[in-house]
Design a protein around this motif. Structure first.
Motif, PDB file in Angstrom:
ATOM      1  N   SER A 193      -1.370   2.300  -3.442  1.00  0.00           N
ATOM      2  CA  SER A 193      -0.439   3.304  -2.939  1.00  0.00           C
ATOM      3  C   SER A 193      -0.637   4.629  -3.660  1.00  0.00           C
ATOM      4  O   SER A 193      -1.248   4.690  -4.739  1.00  0.00           O
ATOM      5  N   THR A 194      -0.099   5.684  -3.050  1.00  0.00           N
ATOM      6  CA  THR A 194      -0.052   6.982  -3.727  1.00  0.00           C
ATOM      7  C   THR A 194       1.234   7.134  -4.529  1.00  0.00           C
ATOM      8  O   THR A 194       1.445   8.159  -5.178  1.00  0.00           O
ATOM      9  N   ASP A 195       2.103   6.138  -4.481  1.00  0.00           N
ATOM     10  CA  ASP A 195       3.376   6.155  -5.201  1.00  0.00           C
ATOM     11  C   ASP A 195       3.499   4.884  -6.045  1.00  0.00           C
ATOM     12  O   ASP A 195       2.830   3.881  -5.767  1.00  0.00           O
ATOM     13  N   PRO A 196       4.356   4.897  -7.070  1.00  0.00           N
ATOM     14  CA  PRO A 196       4.562   3.679  -7.860  1.00  0.00           C
ATOM     15  C   PRO A 196       4.937   2.503  -6.965  1.00  0.00           C
ATOM     16  O   PRO A 196       5.682   2.658  -5.992  1.00  0.00           O
ATOM     17  N   ILE A 197       4.446   1.322  -7.299  1.00  0.00           N
ATOM     18  CA  ILE A 197       4.554   0.149  -6.426  1.00  0.00           C
ATOM     19  C   ILE A 197       5.556  -0.856  -6.982  1.00  0.00           C
ATOM     20  O   ILE A 197       5.551  -1.152  -8.180  1.00  0.00           O
ATOM     21  N   ASP A 198       6.385  -1.372  -6.105  1.00  0.00           N
ATOM     22  CA  ASP A 198       7.215  -2.541  -6.400  1.00  0.00           C
ATOM     23  C   ASP A 198       6.659  -3.677  -5.549  1.00  0.00           C
ATOM     24  O   ASP A 198       7.040  -3.843  -4.395  1.00  0.00           O
ATOM     25  N   LEU A 199       5.724  -4.440  -6.112  1.00  0.00           N
ATOM     26  CA  LEU A 199       5.028  -5.444  -5.318  1.00  0.00           C
ATOM     27  C   LEU A 199       5.971  -6.533  -4.826  1.00  0.00           C
ATOM     28  O   LEU A 199       5.794  -7.064  -3.719  1.00  0.00           O
ATOM     29  N   GLY A 200       6.986  -6.856  -5.605  1.00  0.00           N
ATOM     30  CA  GLY A 200       7.950  -7.851  -5.160  1.00  0.00           C
ATOM     31  C   GLY A 200       8.638  -7.428  -3.880  1.00  0.00           C
ATOM     32  O   GLY A 200       8.830  -8.228  -2.953  1.00  0.00           O
ATOM     33  N   ARG A 201       9.020  -6.152  -3.792  1.00  0.00           N
ATOM     34  CA  ARG A 201       9.646  -5.638  -2.565  1.00  0.00           C
ATOM     35  C   ARG A 201       8.669  -5.677  -1.396  1.00  0.00           C
ATOM     36  O   ARG A 201       9.031  -6.056  -0.285  1.00  0.00           O
ATOM     37  N   ILE A 202       7.425  -5.304  -1.651  1.00  0.00           N
ATOM     38  CA  ILE A 202       6.421  -5.292  -0.592  1.00  0.00           C
ATOM     39  C   ILE A 202       6.207  -6.692  -0.034  1.00  0.00           C
ATOM     40  O   ILE A 202       6.152  -6.895   1.184  1.00  0.00           O
TER      41      ILE A 202
END
Length: 689
Positions: free
Chosen positions: A243-252
């Motif tokens: 991503s171009t933004d910080p990632i919350d992989l759990g949410r994804i």
């Protein structure tokens, strides 16, 4: 194994000709070929819109993934280098599906793995998932993310700047990594639920074969931050996101487990029995995006934009307005339609509609005369569908009046009305119409003078202005515009009719009229107010049917013309020379079918004939096009596809004429008539009562 298409019967080269597309609603997208081998510099797993819907950058170009099983390595990815295809993961590819999102099934001895790609709606984020479907034993999966980190019209080469990887979240279910920005590259993030081994390096000399064929540079270097590894048990799913933004992989991961609810799902659900409509609506949705800039209406959080085509076009005024009814009205997206019309009304400047800012943020350019007239037509179409007369009169009619007033007085770009009430446009060295191919100072299809479709649009605009003036209770301008329209109609039928050929001249100038057989004369019939006398409609359709119509669209020039170009391929010069000199455009089926059905009194037999005309493009849509319709085809059989792999005009006009003409579904407020410009003919409509 997933219920995808069996692609084992397709040759490798055929698989490379078929391109899939996923969009995120911001102007960003993911696109590549069936086996995932990038053949264009525009291909990538994350092409992000850094200033939605503009400034597209190829962030994640591709991944090099492979399975390790019993000591053997089995590549899943494919790439082309000078003289070689390596790795050759396509050899294990057994199935591919593009709906509702791209999925691949790979099979080896004793294992089957499914790969999925999803873009998060409204975010510049891509998520790859892998599931071990078959087999009794665990496998090792290895993934090398390969980043390009550059504008999508450029290429990346190895450089001495230092790209770093910062890691966090180790020991938790998900690991997150950040690549800080440099003076050449943006900040990016990636995350996963595996084991990361840092090892930054460059993969050199990736070849993009389509760029070479198109006469452009096609060699690139991509950067790898390291390798991610997993041990997959049967039935287990793992994830990688960038991503171009910080990632919350759990949410994804959680969101990937739910089917997103959208306008498309709602519209399609209401038409469950019509697969053609559903396919076209899904294709149409990919061109409608939200921007981050200021909106005209403070109550609207984000302005709506229409991307002209993928993978390399931005929003373009003419394309957006031609595609307007198909994309936004037949799908009943009236709120977004209002946003588009408001933006274009605000861009009206002394009669001309300015184009939107292109992808790389270059200067805004004025568009030729027909763009303003397409805006007037779009307003009328919106009114027909929505009945929102107050909005039209208050916010859009002033722009229409300004357009017509300035056209009468004369504008920039050489637009002027002559004594016969006809529009002449096109300054020296400027493309005057939609046939706008130009190389340097060479205008390939100049069409300066009185172009047939521009004058059809001009007559249509005058009739619309008269109708709106009447609805506003302004009888004087209504009468003036009706009288002006009648003068235009008389002059058009007197000066544009080619009695020998039994069709319209393409351009009428000061000298000999241009008798080239082109499709532009269709607009003299298909627009809501038809300028051409009804007794001549059938003759024009006969000429178009015999000389221009093909199974996949309408030729831009008769094959009998000495300037006809049978194929669209080669260098920039070769392609631009052919662009409007015989090349087939699917979007022109829209005006052809509308004219056909209108001339045939909308009888069932004629509408059946119209559907038959669409079948070639519909076959491409759910076949080689992988859910999209391309920009153009070769003029000669077998009509190879070319240009943009996804064109807003092509999809929109296919959808509009299918709904309005084939299905015969009238808008909510039907204001169409036979083109009469008498005030009494309009007063029968409830909108003007």
């Amino acid at each position: 194994m997933m219920a995808g298409a069996d692609i084992t019967s397709l040759s490798f080269d055929t698989q490379l000709e078929r391109e899939w597309l996923v969009t995120n609603g911001l102007g960003g997208f993911a696109s590549s070929t069936i086996p995932g081998l990038n053949t264009r510099k525009y291909h990538g797993l994350l092409v992000a819109a850094m200033s939605p819907p503009t400034r597209q950058m190829v962030i994640l170009s591709r991944v090099e993934d492979s399975v390790n099983y019993h000591g053997q390595n089995f590549p899943l990815s494919s790439c082309e280098y000078p003289g070689a295809i390596s790795p050759q993961g396509h050899r294990l590819l057994r199935a591919f599906e593009f709906e509702p999102f791209p999925r691949w099934a790979y099979q080896g001895n004793d294992w089957t793995i499914e790969k999925q790609l999803r873009l998060l709606p409204g975010e510049n984020t891509v998520c790859l998932s892998y599931t071990l479907l078959g087999g009794a034993h665990a496998i090792e999966l290895e993934l090398n993310p390969l980043f390009a980190l550059r504008g999508m019209h450029t290429l990346m080469y190895q450089w001495n700047g230092r790209l770093l990887v910062e890691s966090s979240g180790r020991g938790t279910p998900y690991s997150h990594h950040r690549v800080p920005a440099t003076n050449r590259t943006p900040e990016v993030f990636f995350a996963h639920d595996g084991r990361f081994e840092s090892g930054p390096d460059w993969y050199l000399n990736t070849i993009y074969r389509c760029e070479d064929k198109r006469g452009y540079a096609g060699l690139e270097d991509v950067w790898r931050p390291g390798t991610v590894r997993w041990t997959l048990q049967p039935g287990q799913t793992i994830h990688f996101a960038a991503s171009t933004d910080p990632i919350d992989l759990g949410r994804i991961v959680s969101e990937n487990g739910r089917e997103a609810q959208s306008i498309v799902n709602t519209v399609v659900q209401e038409q469950k029995t019509d697969s053609t409509y559903a396919e076209l609506v899904r294709a149409a949705d990919q061109f409608i995006v939200k921007g981050t800039g200021p909106t005209v209406d403070p109550s609207v959080e984000k302005a709506t934009h229409v991307i002209a085509g993928y993978p390399w076009m931005a929003e373009a005024g003419r394309d957006s307005l031609i595609a307007f009814a198909g994309l936004l009205l037949t799908t009943r997206r009236f709120r977004e339609a209002k946003s588009v019309l408001q933006r274009y009304a605000s861009r009206e400047d002394r009669g001309l509609i300015r184009a939107d800012i292109p992808l790389e943020g270059s200067a805004v350019q004025h568009c030729p005369a027909d763009v303003s007239l397409w805006f007037v037509n779009a307003v009328w179409q919106y009114l027909r569908y929505s009945g929102d007369i107050d909005f039209v009169l208050e916010q859009l009619f002033p722009a229409i009046e300004s357009i017509l007033r300035h056209f009468r007085e004369g504008t920039a770009a050489g637009v002027a009305v002559d004594a016969d009430g006809l529009i002449s446009s096109g300054a020296q060295g400027m493309a005057a119409t939609w046939m706008d191919a130009k190389l340097g100072d060479w205008v390939i299809t100049p069409r300066q003078g009185r172009a047939v479709e521009v004058n059809g649009l001009w007559f249509n605009a005058q009739c619309i202005a008269a109708a709106l003036a009447q609805s506003a209770g302004r009888e004087v301008p209504c009468t003036e515009w009706l009288a002006a329209a009648e003068i235009t109609r008389g002059a058009f039928n007197r000066r544009f009719w080619n009695d020998e050929a039994q069709c319209c001249y393409d351009v009428v100038g000061e000298g000999k009229p241009d008798a080239a057989i082109r499709p532009n004369q269709l607009f003299a019939i298909s627009l809501p107010f038809a300028v051409l006398s009804t007794d001549r409609h059938a003759a024009v359709l006969k000429i178009v049917r015999n000389e221009l119509l093909t199974p996949c669209g309408v030729r831009t020039l008769s094959a009998n013309d000495p300037n006809y170009q049978p194929v669209y391929r080669g260098t920039v010069v070769e392609r631009d020379r052919a662009y409007h000199q015989g090349t087939v455009f699917p979007w022109l089926l829209g005006p052809y079918i509308t004219a056909l059905v209108k001339t045939g009194d909308r009888k069932l037999a004629v509408r059946d004939e119209a559907f038959d005309v669409l079948k070639g493009c519909l076959t491409h849509l759910h076949g080689n096009g992988l859910g999209q319709l391309c920009e153009l085809f070769d003029g000669d059989s077998p009509h190879h596809s070319g240009g943009l792999c996804a064109s807003a005009r092509s999809v929109a006009e296919m959808l509009r004429c299918y709904v309005e003409d084939v299905l015969n579904h009238s808008p909510l407020v039907d204001l169409q008539n036979d083109g009469s410009t008498t005030a009494t003919s309009q007063s029968t409509s409830p909108i003007f009562s």
